[in-house]
Scaffold this motif. Structure first.
Motif, PDB file in Angstrom:
ATOM      1  N   LEU A   1      -2.859   3.164  -4.999  1.00 32.82           N
ATOM      2  CA  LEU A   1      -1.588   2.841  -4.529  1.00 32.82           C
ATOM      3  C   LEU A   1      -0.441   4.100  -4.936  1.00 32.82           C
ATOM      4  N   GLY A   2       0.511   3.853  -4.221  1.00 31.32           N
ATOM      5  CA  GLY A   2       1.792   4.970  -4.589  1.00 31.32           C
ATOM      6  C   GLY A   2       2.928   3.890  -5.174  1.00 31.32           C
ATOM      7  N   PRO A   3       4.119   4.826  -5.715  1.00 30.91           N
ATOM      8  CA  PRO A   3       5.040   4.326  -5.963  1.00 30.91           C
ATOM      9  C   PRO A   3       6.091   3.558  -4.804  1.00 30.91           C
ATOM     10  N   GLN A   4       5.410   4.014  -3.610  1.00 40.12           N
ATOM     11  CA  GLN A   4       6.320   3.474  -2.526  1.00 40.12           C
ATOM     12  C   GLN A   4       5.455   2.630  -1.530  1.00 40.12           C
ATOM     13  N   THR A   5       4.475   2.172  -2.421  1.00 39.39           N
ATOM     14  CA  THR A   5       3.771   0.983  -1.435  1.00 39.39           C
ATOM     15  C   THR A   5       4.165  -0.420  -1.896  1.00 39.39           C
ATOM     16  N   GLN A   6       4.561  -1.026  -0.696  1.00 39.11           N
ATOM     17  CA  GLN A   6       5.145  -2.508  -0.798  1.00 39.11           C
ATOM     18  C   GLN A   6       4.233  -3.434  -0.124  1.00 39.11           C
ATOM     19  N   VAL A   7       3.796  -4.454  -0.617  1.00 36.44           N
ATOM     20  CA  VAL A   7       2.932  -5.506  -0.230  1.00 36.44           C
ATOM     21  C   VAL A   7       3.456  -6.825  -0.335  1.00 36.44           C
ATOM     22  N   GLY A   8       3.336  -7.787   0.738  1.00 38.44           N
ATOM     23  CA  GLY A   8       3.830  -9.033   0.667  1.00 38.44           C
ATOM     24  C   GLY A   8       2.922  -9.922   0.137  1.00 38.44           C
ATOM     25  N   ARG A   9       3.391 -11.126  -0.390  1.00 32.40           N
ATOM     26  CA  ARG A   9       2.418 -12.179  -1.065  1.00 32.40           C
ATOM     27  C   ARG A   9       1.230 -12.645  -0.287  1.00 32.40           C
ATOM     28  N   ASP A  10       0.146 -13.045  -0.718  1.00 26.44           N
ATOM     29  CA  ASP A  10      -0.877 -13.686  -0.083  1.00 26.44           C
ATOM     30  C   ASP A  10      -1.759 -12.580   0.812  1.00 26.44           C
ATOM     31  N   THR A  11      -1.296 -11.213   0.674  1.00 21.55           N
ATOM     32  CA  THR A  11      -2.142 -10.365   1.257  1.00 21.55           C
ATOM     33  C   THR A  11      -3.344 -10.080   0.343  1.00 21.55           C
ATOM     34  N   VAL A  12      -4.366  -9.828   1.044  1.00 21.41           N
ATOM     35  CA  VAL A  12      -5.613  -9.198   0.371  1.00 21.41           C
ATOM     36  C   VAL A  12      -6.080  -7.617   0.620  1.00 21.41           C
ATOM     37  N   ILE A  13      -6.384  -7.118  -0.337  1.00 25.81           N
ATOM     38  CA  ILE A  13      -6.644  -5.720  -0.500  1.00 25.81           C
ATOM     39  C   ILE A  13      -8.010  -5.480  -0.925  1.00 25.81           C
ATOM     40  N   LEU A  14      -8.832  -5.235  -0.089  1.00 23.98           N
ATOM     41  CA  LEU A  14     -10.377  -5.021  -0.584  1.00 23.98           C
ATOM     42  C   LEU A  14     -10.571  -3.647  -0.987  1.00 23.98           C
ATOM     43  N   PRO A  15     -11.594  -3.290  -1.856  1.00 22.56           N
ATOM     44  CA  PRO A  15     -11.872  -2.035  -2.389  1.00 22.56           C
ATOM     45  C   PRO A  15     -11.651  -0.953  -1.515  1.00 22.56           C
ATOM     46  N   GLY A  16     -11.692   0.273  -2.145  1.00 27.30           N
ATOM     47  CA  GLY A  16     -11.677   1.349  -1.676  1.00 27.30           C
ATOM     48  C   GLY A  16     -10.397   2.166  -0.656  1.00 27.30           C
ATOM     49  N   CYS A  17      -9.324   1.043  -0.869  1.00 29.46           N
ATOM     50  CA  CYS A  17      -8.200   1.496   0.030  1.00 29.46           C
ATOM     51  C   CYS A  17      -7.388   2.314  -0.566  1.00 29.46           C
ATOM     52  N   ILE A  18      -6.848   3.177   0.160  1.00 24.57           N
ATOM     53  CA  ILE A  18      -5.758   4.335  -0.275  1.00 24.57           C
ATOM     54  C   ILE A  18      -4.521   4.208   0.328  1.00 24.57           C
ATOM     55  N   PHE A  19      -3.266   4.192  -0.301  1.00 26.01           N
ATOM     56  CA  PHE A  19      -1.921   3.966   0.246  1.00 26.01           C
ATOM     57  C   PHE A  19      -1.182   5.326  -0.298  1.00 26.01           C
ATOM     58  N   ARG A  20      -0.680   6.016   0.619  1.00 27.50           N
ATOM     59  CA  ARG A  20       0.310   7.172   0.113  1.00 27.50           C
ATOM     60  C   ARG A  20       1.427   7.312   1.077  1.00 27.50           C
ATOM     61  N   GLY A  21       2.752   7.863   0.561  1.00 26.79           N
ATOM     62  CA  GLY A  21       3.906   7.947   1.111  1.00 26.79           C
ATOM     63  C   GLY A  21       4.343   6.342   1.102  1.00 26.79           C
ATOM     64  N   GLU A  22       5.393   6.246   2.137  1.00 26.35           N
ATOM     65  CA  GLU A  22       5.860   4.932   2.193  1.00 26.35           C
ATOM     66  C   GLU A  22       5.273   4.111   3.057  1.00 26.35           C
ATOM     67  N   VAL A  23       4.495   2.958   2.454  1.00 29.46           N
ATOM     68  CA  VAL A  23       3.634   2.050   3.041  1.00 29.46           C
ATOM     69  C   VAL A  23       4.212   0.783   2.733  1.00 29.46           C
ATOM     70  N   LYS A  24       4.409  -0.040   4.046  1.00 28.96           N
ATOM     71  CA  LYS A  24       5.189  -1.396   3.820  1.00 28.96           C
ATOM     72  C   LYS A  24       4.249  -2.520   4.586  1.00 28.96           C
ATOM     73  N   ILE A  25       3.680  -3.204   3.607  1.00 29.47           N
ATOM     74  CA  ILE A  25       2.551  -4.424   4.429  1.00 29.47           C
ATOM     75  C   ILE A  25       3.152  -5.669   4.198  1.00 29.47           C
ATOM     76  N   GLY A  26       3.362  -6.475   5.272  1.00 29.10           N
ATOM     77  CA  GLY A  26       3.806  -7.806   5.005  1.00 29.10           C
ATOM     78  C   GLY A  26       2.936  -8.730   4.629  1.00 29.10           C
TER      79      GLY A  26
END
Length: 388
Positions: free
Chosen positions: A266-291
């Motif tokens: 993850l990064g300092p600008q990674t935003q993720v909404g509740r009830d979202t599931v992130i499975l292994p091996g994911c990489i988030f960089r820069g400004e990432v917004k996930i509902g």
């Protein structure tokens, strides 16, 4: 409330990194490590924030640093590497006329947090010089905090200058200070360089203050890895691991499921909404917004993306500079390049690449397709092998 300015020392090259790149530009969780203390200083309300850079660094990032963080951040240049005391003095021109407290941080301490600064601030209210310390099982290489029989700090001695008895001390100086200004600038002019490295040490400030009858407080903090600087690649990797877990725990406490926190980056600008599931091996960089209520992964790489709620991103997709609307399905093995916009309930399947194109609501490109610089209307079904 007493005004507090901040000086961040970032002029060192970091020879132990064995790198052509200046140390503070090495990334931790996708951001240059220098960005973290600058962000912390701003979060704590310090103003101005003066970043002391080498001439080389000033030419590389001086302007970008101010553009990124705004007018509260200014830069100063240390023309020659003459030590930490000299580096602080290089910031005095910017702080001309300032009266209050001066926080002194380092550009290679990305794990320092608000609680550490609050503890330092509490000590600083009742003292002229306050600084953070910690205990190490192996303190070799660090400045030792020498205390008197009453437990009060009387000086800091660098490892190279320490006597054999002083080297047995396990309490070390973290290098994070809160001092009175403008007194600190007058005091630092009296610092000499009669030491093993021939430099002007900021640590001499403690002994100078005590000689003048001023109050000095040493604040011992737990978690040495958090408050000490990064000096080599091993410490860099460890800092990234710890900071990544900090980001992961914050998201999980907010209602996000991260199946394997140690295998999700993850990064300092990674935003993720509740009830979202992130499975292994994911990489988030820069400004990432996930509902909310999304499923991401495994193995997804996202950079500067916006993903609405109820979206599924399947295994091993690569997404950059794109946006995805509610209910869409991406992957597996899809690539969304900058300018891609995937409409509501649209479908991008395996081995489909989209660049600077729009898929309308409910449109489908299920497999083996390249869509570049195109606009695909609602409900269109793009057949396999299509190239635009």
């Amino acid at each position: 409330m007493t005004a507090t300015a901040c000086v961040i020392l970032a002029a060192g090259e970091g020879k132990r990194m064995r790198s052509e790149k200046p140390k503070v530009l090495h990334e931790v969780c996708g951001e240059p490590m220098l960005h973290y203390p600058v962000s912390l200083a701003i979060e704590c309300g310090f103003s101005p924030v003066v970043v002391v850079l080498s001439p080389r660094l000033e030419g590389m990032i001086g302007k970008q640093l101010v553009e990124r963080f705004g007018p509260r951040v200014v830069t100063a240049v240390q023309e020659q590497p003459l030590g930490t005391a000299h580096a602080v003095l290089c910031g005095r021109r910017v702080l001309s006329g300032f009266s209050g407290k001066l926080a002194i941080l380092y550009g290679d301490v990305p794990l320092l947090d608000r609680q550490d600064i609050m503890a330092l601030s509490r000590a600083g209210r009742a003292s002229n010089v306050a600084f953070l310390t910690c205990r190490l099982a192996d303190p070799a290489g660090y400045g030792r905090v020498v205390r008197n029989d009453a437990g009060e700090p009387i000086r800091i001695v660098e490892h190279r200058d320490a006597k054999a008895t002083e080297r047995k001390i396990d309490e070390v100086n973290a290098g994070i200070y809160l001092v009175d200004a403008p007194w600190v600038f007058r005091a630092l002019r009296a610092v000499g360089k009669a030491n093993a490295q021939g430099e002007y040490y900021l640590t001499d400030l403690v002994e100078l203050a005590i000689r003048r009858g001023l109050k000095v407080r040493a604040v011992q903090r737990p978690g040495a890895e958090r408050i000490l600087g990064i000096n080599d690649r091993v410490q860099l990797a460890r800092a990234e691991e710890l900071l990544n877990l900090r980001f992961a725990h914050k998201l999980m406490k907010a209602g996000v499921t991260i199946v394997s926190p140690r295998n999700t980056w993850l990064g300092p600008q990674t935003q993720v909404g509740r009830d979202t599931v992130i499975l292994p091996g994911c990489i988030f960089r820069g400004e990432v917004k996930i509902g909310s209520n999304c499923t991401i992964g495994p193995g997804v790489v996202m950079t500067d993306c916006t993903v609405d709620r109820d979206v599924q991103v399947g295994p091993y997709c690569v997404m950059e500079g794109c946006s995805v609307e509610r209910g869409a399905r991406i992957g597996p093995f899809s690539r969304l390049r900058p300018g891609a916009h995937i409409g509501r309930d649209a479908r991008v399947g395996n081995f489909v690449e989209v660049k600077n194109s729009t898929l309308g609501r409910g449109a489908k490109a299920n497999h083996l397709t390249y869509l570049g610089d195109a606009e695909i209307g609602p409900g269109v079904n793009v057949g396999a092998g299509t190239i635009t």
